[in-house]
Write an enzyme that holds these catalytic residues in place. Sequence first.
Site, PDB file in Angstrom:
ATOM      1  CG  ASP A   1       0.101  -0.232   2.269  1.00 49.40           C
ATOM      2  OD1 ASP A   1       1.424  -0.514   2.443  1.00 49.40           O
ATOM      3  OD2 ASP A   1      -0.971  -0.676   3.257  1.00 49.40           O
TER       4      ASP A   1
ATOM      5  CG  ASN B   1      -8.709  -1.469  12.039  1.00 50.05           C
ATOM      6  OD1 ASN B   1      -8.005  -1.791  11.424  1.00 50.05           O
ATOM      7  ND2 ASN B   1      -9.520  -0.592  11.122  1.00 50.05           N
TER       8      ASN B   1
ATOM      9  CG  HIS C   1      -5.695  -2.309   8.919  1.00 47.60           C
ATOM     10  ND1 HIS C   1      -5.576  -0.778   9.123  1.00 47.60           N
ATOM     11  CD2 HIS C   1      -4.198  -2.479   8.739  1.00 47.60           C
ATOM     12  CE1 HIS C   1      -4.239  -0.498   9.162  1.00 47.60           C
ATOM     13  NE2 HIS C   1      -3.907  -1.364   9.529  1.00 47.60           N
TER      14      HIS C   1
ATOM     15  CD  GLU D   1      -8.521   0.888   7.658  1.00 48.05           C
ATOM     16  OE1 GLU D   1      -8.907   0.053   8.433  1.00 48.05           O
ATOM     17  OE2 GLU D   1      -8.469   2.830   7.771  1.00 48.05           O
TER      18      GLU D   1
HETATM   19  C1  GLP Z   1      -0.336   0.165   8.408  1.00 44.52           C
HETATM   20  C2  GLP Z   1      -0.056  -0.798   6.928  1.00 44.52           C
HETATM   21  C3  GLP Z   1      -0.011  -1.944   7.828  1.00 44.52           C
HETATM   22  C4  GLP Z   1       0.361  -2.480   9.063  1.00 44.52           C
HETATM   23  C5  GLP Z   1       0.030  -1.499   9.756  1.00 44.52           C
HETATM   24  C6  GLP Z   1       0.435  -1.798  11.348  1.00 44.52           C
HETATM   25  O1  GLP Z   1      -1.954   1.002   8.668  1.00 44.52           O
HETATM   26  N1  GLP Z   1      -0.896   0.471   6.420  1.00 44.52           N
HETATM   27  O2  GLP Z   1      -0.003  -2.662   6.510  1.00 44.52           O
HETATM   28  O3  GLP Z   1       0.479  -3.870   9.322  1.00 44.52           O
HETATM   29  O4  GLP Z   1       0.172  -0.246   9.326  1.00 44.52           O
HETATM   30  O5  GLP Z   1       1.009  -1.246  11.758  1.00 44.52           O
HETATM   31  P1  GLP Z   1       2.655  -1.660  13.222  1.00 44.52           P
HETATM   32  O6  GLP Z   1       3.464  -2.753  12.685  1.00 44.52           O
HETATM   33  O7  GLP Z   1       3.239  -0.661  13.399  1.00 44.52           O
HETATM   34  O8  GLP Z   1       1.306  -1.618  13.918  1.00 44.52           O
END
Ligand code: GLP
Length: 239
Positions: free
Chosen positions: A67, A134, A136, A141
């Site tokens: 993404d 959440n 995702h 989402e």
């Molecule tokens: C972002 C990314 C996700 C990732 C999430 C969790 O939203 N788009 O791909 O899994 O963050 O991030 P973290 O590893 O910092 O908790």
Amino acid sequence: MKKIVCDSPFLAAQAAADVFEEQIKAKSNSVLGLATGSTPIELYNELASRCSQGRFDFSQAQTFNLDEYYPMKADNAQSYRSFMNKHLFSKVNFANSRVLNGEVSDPHAECAKFDSEIEAVGGIDLQLLGIGHNGHIGFCEPSTSYTLDTYLVDLTDDTIEANSRFFGEGETQPNQALTMGVGTIFKARKILLLITGESKADITKKLFDGVLYTDVPACLLLLHPDVTVVLDKAAAKHL
Ligand code: GLP
């Protein structure tokens, strides 16, 4: 889903790196799906270190990132392109690395182009994922319906809040992103979900409840034939 619980985030990164090592040794021109967020940083350090030790290399491998924020200039410090350059691409040499372009005027065309590029190289062999609080995956989402192909998504308030920690004062945080859809993610032949930290313990429990919660996108992975979840003890606290 295969589950590997490790004593620390460091050991979880090692276990995840083992999955990458096995993949690249089996197929040197693998197509790898990569993720951002704080969780994979340790894994990327480990991969860079194993490459510099000469254990294997990624010179024939291609990568596609999950993404990118939209709109977002690639050279903005907050872009996922910058994140990947900093944590992996500056240290490890890949044949090609594709990150969705957050600067385009037609995001839908960019998303369609991205999916066809993945298809043209034969699909993703190994897709790395993290998970949002959440539930995702990528930026897919929670919703009552899920877009299959790569798409432009409106981020939820939860996600904007969770990711605000990366944005400094005066930096604009986008409220949209381009993300692989669940169908694009699902086409990966193998999926590696890395989860660390106590703050993810509640959402992790939902994944292993034996229930497909439709408002937890990561639960869709329960239907995929080859998913390995690597966790640290803190994330696995309620299991
Ligand atoms: C972002 C990314 C996700 C990732 C999430 C969790 O939203 N788009 O791909 O899994 O963050 O991030 P973290 O590893 O910092 O908790």
